[in-house]
Motif scaffolding. Structure first.
Motif, PDB file in Angstrom:
ATOM      1  N   GLN A 122       0.843  -1.209   0.000  1.00 22.31           N
ATOM      2  CA  GLN A 122       0.000   0.000   0.000  1.00 22.31           C
ATOM      3  C   GLN A 122       0.871   1.250   0.000  1.00 22.31           C
ATOM      4  OE1 GLN A 122      -3.063  -1.029  -0.747  1.00 22.31           O
ATOM      5  NE2 GLN A 122      -1.944  -2.931  -0.341  1.00 22.31           N
ATOM      6  N   ASP A 123       1.959   1.203   0.778  1.00 27.59           N
ATOM      7  CA  ASP A 123       2.890   2.338   0.786  1.00 27.59           C
ATOM      8  C   ASP A 123       3.554   2.492  -0.582  1.00 27.59           C
ATOM      9  OD1 ASP A 123       2.371   3.089   3.363  1.00 27.59           O
ATOM     10  OD2 ASP A 123       4.112   2.077   4.239  1.00 27.59           O
ATOM     11  N   GLU A 124       3.932   1.370  -1.197  1.00 28.54           N
ATOM     12  CA  GLU A 124       4.556   1.422  -2.525  1.00 28.54           C
ATOM     13  C   GLU A 124       3.582   2.002  -3.556  1.00 28.54           C
ATOM     14  OE1 GLU A 124       6.404  -2.113  -3.985  1.00 28.54           O
ATOM     15  OE2 GLU A 124       7.301  -2.590  -2.051  1.00 28.54           O
ATOM     16  N   GLU A 125       2.318   1.609  -3.426  1.00 33.33           N
ATOM     17  CA  GLU A 125       1.312   2.108  -4.370  1.00 33.33           C
ATOM     18  C   GLU A 125       1.095   3.608  -4.184  1.00 33.33           C
ATOM     19  OE1 GLU A 125      -2.284  -0.231  -6.260  1.00 33.33           O
ATOM     20  OE2 GLU A 125      -2.831   0.561  -4.296  1.00 33.33           O
ATOM     21  N   ALA A 126       1.052   4.049  -2.922  1.00 35.28           N
ATOM     22  CA  ALA A 126       0.918   5.487  -2.655  1.00 35.28           C
ATOM     23  C   ALA A 126       2.128   6.233  -3.211  1.00 35.28           C
ATOM     24  CB  ALA A 126       0.789   5.728  -1.151  1.00 35.28           C
ATOM     25  N   ALA A 127       3.322   5.641  -3.012  1.00 30.99           N
ATOM     26  CA  ALA A 127       4.547   6.261  -3.520  1.00 30.99           C
ATOM     27  C   ALA A 127       4.493   6.379  -5.044  1.00 30.99           C
ATOM     28  CB  ALA A 127       5.762   5.449  -3.100  1.00 30.99           C
ATOM     29  N   GLU A 128       3.993   5.341  -5.702  1.00 31.63           N
ATOM     30  CA  GLU A 128       3.927   5.368  -7.166  1.00 31.63           C
ATOM     31  C   GLU A 128       2.948   6.419  -7.650  1.00 31.63           C
ATOM     32  OE1 GLU A 128       5.402   4.395 -10.803  1.00 31.63           O
ATOM     33  OE2 GLU A 128       6.112   3.794  -8.810  1.00 31.63           O
ATOM     34  N   ARG A 129       1.820   6.586  -6.921  1.00 34.34           N
ATOM     35  CA  ARG A 129       0.862   7.639  -7.300  1.00 34.34           C
ATOM     36  C   ARG A 129       1.523   9.004  -7.207  1.00 34.34           C
ATOM     37  NH1 ARG A 129      -2.948   4.685  -4.550  1.00 34.34           N
ATOM     38  NH2 ARG A 129      -2.819   6.002  -2.699  1.00 34.34           N
ATOM     39  N   PHE A 130       2.273   9.256  -6.110  1.00 39.00           N
ATOM     40  CA  PHE A 130       2.930  10.551  -5.956  1.00 39.00           C
ATOM     41  C   PHE A 130       4.042  10.728  -6.984  1.00 39.00           C
ATOM     42  CE2 PHE A 130       1.144  10.536  -1.540  1.00 39.00           C
ATOM     43  CZ  PHE A 130       0.429  11.719  -1.664  1.00 39.00           C
ATOM     44  N   PHE A 131       4.741   9.614  -7.310  1.00 35.47           N
ATOM     45  CA  PHE A 131       5.795   9.712  -8.322  1.00 35.47           C
ATOM     46  C   PHE A 131       5.208  10.103  -9.670  1.00 35.47           C
ATOM     47  CE2 PHE A 131       8.139   7.814 -11.846  1.00 35.47           C
ATOM     48  CZ  PHE A 131       9.342   8.487 -11.707  1.00 35.47           C
ATOM     49  N   ALA A 150       5.677  16.419  -4.799  1.00 30.43           N
ATOM     50  CA  ALA A 150       5.149  15.076  -5.077  1.00 30.43           C
ATOM     51  C   ALA A 150       6.253  14.024  -4.982  1.00 30.43           C
ATOM     52  CB  ALA A 150       4.496  15.047  -6.456  1.00 30.43           C
ATOM     53  N   TYR A 151       7.421  14.304  -5.541  1.00 27.77           N
ATOM     54  CA  TYR A 151       8.531  13.350  -5.469  1.00 27.77           C
ATOM     55  C   TYR A 151       8.954  13.106  -4.020  1.00 27.77           C
ATOM     56  CZ  TYR A 151       9.242  13.684 -10.550  1.00 27.77           C
ATOM     57  OH  TYR A 151       9.092  13.628 -11.911  1.00 27.77           O
ATOM     58  N   GLN A 152       8.945  14.162  -3.213  1.00 23.51           N
ATOM     59  CA  GLN A 152       9.319  14.006  -1.800  1.00 23.51           C
ATOM     60  C   GLN A 152       8.303  13.148  -1.058  1.00 23.51           C
ATOM     61  OE1 GLN A 152       9.706  18.185  -1.097  1.00 23.51           O
ATOM     62  NE2 GLN A 152      11.889  18.227  -1.580  1.00 23.51           N
ATOM     63  N   LYS A 153       7.027  13.269  -1.428  1.00 26.48           N
ATOM     64  CA  LYS A 153       6.005  12.406  -0.822  1.00 26.48           C
ATOM     65  C   LYS A 153       6.204  10.962  -1.261  1.00 26.48           C
ATOM     66  CE  LYS A 153       2.406  15.947  -0.372  1.00 26.48           C
ATOM     67  NZ  LYS A 153       1.122  16.452  -0.926  1.00 26.48           N
ATOM     68  N   ALA A 154       6.594  10.771  -2.502  1.00 26.95           N
ATOM     69  CA  ALA A 154       6.862   9.407  -2.989  1.00 26.95           C
ATOM     70  C   ALA A 154       7.960   8.760  -2.157  1.00 26.95           C
ATOM     71  CB  ALA A 154       7.255   9.445  -4.463  1.00 26.95           C
ATOM     72  N   TYR A 191      14.186   9.906  -6.427  1.00 30.50           N
ATOM     73  CA  TYR A 191      15.452  10.581  -6.113  1.00 30.50           C
ATOM     74  C   TYR A 191      16.093  11.112  -7.396  1.00 30.50           C
ATOM     75  CZ  TYR A 191      15.790   8.931  -1.241  1.00 30.50           C
ATOM     76  OH  TYR A 191      15.597   8.712   0.097  1.00 30.50           O
ATOM     77  N   CYS A 192      16.072  10.300  -8.440  1.00 28.63           N
ATOM     78  CA  CYS A 192      16.691  10.685  -9.707  1.00 28.63           C
ATOM     79  C   CYS A 192      16.034  11.936 -10.284  1.00 28.63           C
ATOM     80  CB  CYS A 192      16.594   9.533 -10.700  1.00 28.63           C
ATOM     81  SG  CYS A 192      17.527   9.779 -12.221  1.00 28.63           S
ATOM     82  N   ASN A 193      14.702  11.948 -10.335  1.00 29.24           N
ATOM     83  CA  ASN A 193      13.992  13.093 -10.906  1.00 29.24           C
ATOM     84  C   ASN A 193      14.125  14.338 -10.040  1.00 29.24           C
ATOM     85  OD1 ASN A 193      13.297  11.206 -12.779  1.00 29.24           O
ATOM     86  ND2 ASN A 193      11.107  11.571 -12.703  1.00 29.24           N
ATOM     87  N   LEU A 194      14.160  14.146  -8.717  1.00 28.52           N
ATOM     88  CA  LEU A 194      14.428  15.277  -7.828  1.00 28.52           C
ATOM     89  C   LEU A 194      15.779  15.892  -8.153  1.00 28.52           C
ATOM     90  CD1 LEU A 194      13.342  14.233  -4.196  1.00 28.52           C
ATOM     91  CD2 LEU A 194      12.596  16.267  -5.438  1.00 28.52           C
TER      92      LEU A 194
END
Length: 441
Positions: free
Chosen positions: A150-159, A177-181, A192-195
């Protein structure tokens, strides 16, 4: 909603997440129907299943989901109420990697839900304590894995949210959004890469950029893009070619098919004037990805230095075929023709570059063509346009000065060439011409 039974293996946190997961699924199903009805997604580009899967990743929750609990027979019924929106623009340029991640997480969630239900039924029918104890252990592991997903899915949504904000140029929202991911998934190396790319290329905060790339590598030592971007920092910003080479080689080590790392190794050896090695790396980049327009163009630059003008033109033509809107390649082609004295061809090429992009460097090339053709007023006009676009353009000042000299105006020639030496004290050509003109006074 989700009905939690009256059992000692039920978990309230998991029950809430399952209700939320059901609400998100319902929302994404409705949104997917809408997305499919628009012309944003071309038919054949994505299947209906892919649209539904990706829609779940681009949903943006409005506010906080509300979860209620009410007694229901021998259990508790959890209801989740949430509001979500979808932006059809997010489907115009879908990341293949994000689509794959969305598919993987959706399949894992479905599998875990089926497994949880099956384990719960087995537990209810267990005949003895030993069997129950074994099932309890399996259920606990299953619950932990489910919550992680669930955390991974939330992270992917924010990514994905950050990725789409970045495409639209909303960098502040993308950073958030990336920081929330990363908050939900500290191992999300793509975030991290896109940030790091935003900090490096947009905000010019190189300390934060390097920190993001290094943290991403710690999170995932097998992410070639992170090594590549760290190499770019050392190549382009720090001008530390030894360190850049180290990271490009590391990128190739973890991903031997990383075409751009071969390209940038070529750039480093090009700068070191080791043209044989540069050519080899560019060729390897093109072998891996024949549509790598940068490597094709760079290979052309090597051949131009080596005065193999036929091969150079072939490379430039391939790069143009890959991307007809790359103004820089037309400019390089113009310089190639200029080297050969083909001034009319050079003019056509630089005019094409300027029709795509009005950069000062293309005006500078235009000025050099006219200067070589003896059309000094046109050369003067082109160099003046370049300087008006960039007051720190030392090369344009130098050659406008040389044009003034050709026109017999030594005062203006000296003023421009002196300005070029001030802007670029390491320019030997400018310094020598200034000393030469001073001797003529």
């Amino acid at each position: 909603m989700y009905l939690m039974g009256d059992s000692d293996v039920e978990n309230v946190a998991v029950a809430k997440e399952r209700a939320k997961q059901e609400a998100l699924r319902n929302a994404s199903e409705q949104a997917a129907v809408f997305v499919e009805s628009t012309s944003v997604v071309e038919m054949g580009t994505l299947t209906s299943d892919e649209i539904r899967t990706y829609t779940a990743s681009v949903l943006r929750l409005v506010g906080t989901p509300q979860i209620s609990m009410t007694p229901d027979g021998n259990g508790v019924l959890f209801r989740c109420y949430l509001q979500a929106v979808v932006d059809t623009d997010d489907f115009k340029d879908i990341s293949v990697k994000s689509l794959g991640n969305s598919q993987r997480l959706a399949e894992e969630n479905a599998r875990l839900s089926r497994e949880m239900d099956a384990l719960r039924e087995k537990y209810a029918k267990a005949q003895n304590e030993a069997e129950k104890q074994n099932l309890r252990s399996q259920i606990e592991q299953n619950h932990e894995h489910f919550m992680t997903v669930q955390d991974e899915e939330a992270a992917e949504r924010f990514f994905v949210e950050g990725y789409n904000y970045e495409k639209k140029g909303n960098y502040a929202a993308a950073l958030a959004a990336y920081q929330k991911a990363i908050h939900f998934n500290p191992c999300h190396s793509d975030a991290y890469c896109n940030l790091g790319i935003i900090y490096q290329n947009v905000l010019k905060d190189y300390t934060k950029a390097v920190d993001c790339f290094e943290k991403g590598i710690q999170a995932n030592p097998l992410d070639a893009d992170l090594y590549y971007n760290l190499g770019l920092y050392y190549e382009v910003i720090a001008l530390n070619y030894d360190m850049a080479e180290k990271y490009f080689l590391k990128a190739i080590q973890v991903n031997p098919q990383h075409s751009m790392s071969y390209n940038d190794l070529g750039v480093i050896y090009h700068l070191r004037k080791n043209y044989a090695k540069a050519e080899g790396y560019y060729r390897e980049a093109i072998k891996i990805n024949p549509r790598n327009e940068t490597a094709n163009n760079n290979l052309g630059l090597v051949y131009r230095v080596l005065k193999d003008y036929t091969k150079a033109e072939e490379c430039y033509r391939r790069a143009i075929q890959i991307n007809p809107q790359n103004a820089g390649v037309y400019n390089d082609l113009a310089n190639l023709y200029l080297n050969q004295g083909k001034y009319n061809d050079a003019l056509k090429a630089v005019d094409k570059a300027l029709s795509i992009d009005k950069k000062e460097i293309y005006q500078d090339t235009l000025g050099e063509i006219y200067l070589n053709m003896g059309q000094y007023q046109k050369a003067l006009d082109a160099y003046s346009k370049a300087i008006n676009m960039n007051r720190s353009f030392a090369h344009a000042y130098l050659y406008r000065g040389l044009t003034y000299e050709k026109m017999g105006d030594l005062t203006k020639a000296l003023a421009d060439i002196r300005k070029a030496t001030e802007l670029d004290p390491n320019d030997t050509e400018a310094r020598q011409n200034y000393q030469r003109l001073q001797g003529r006074r």
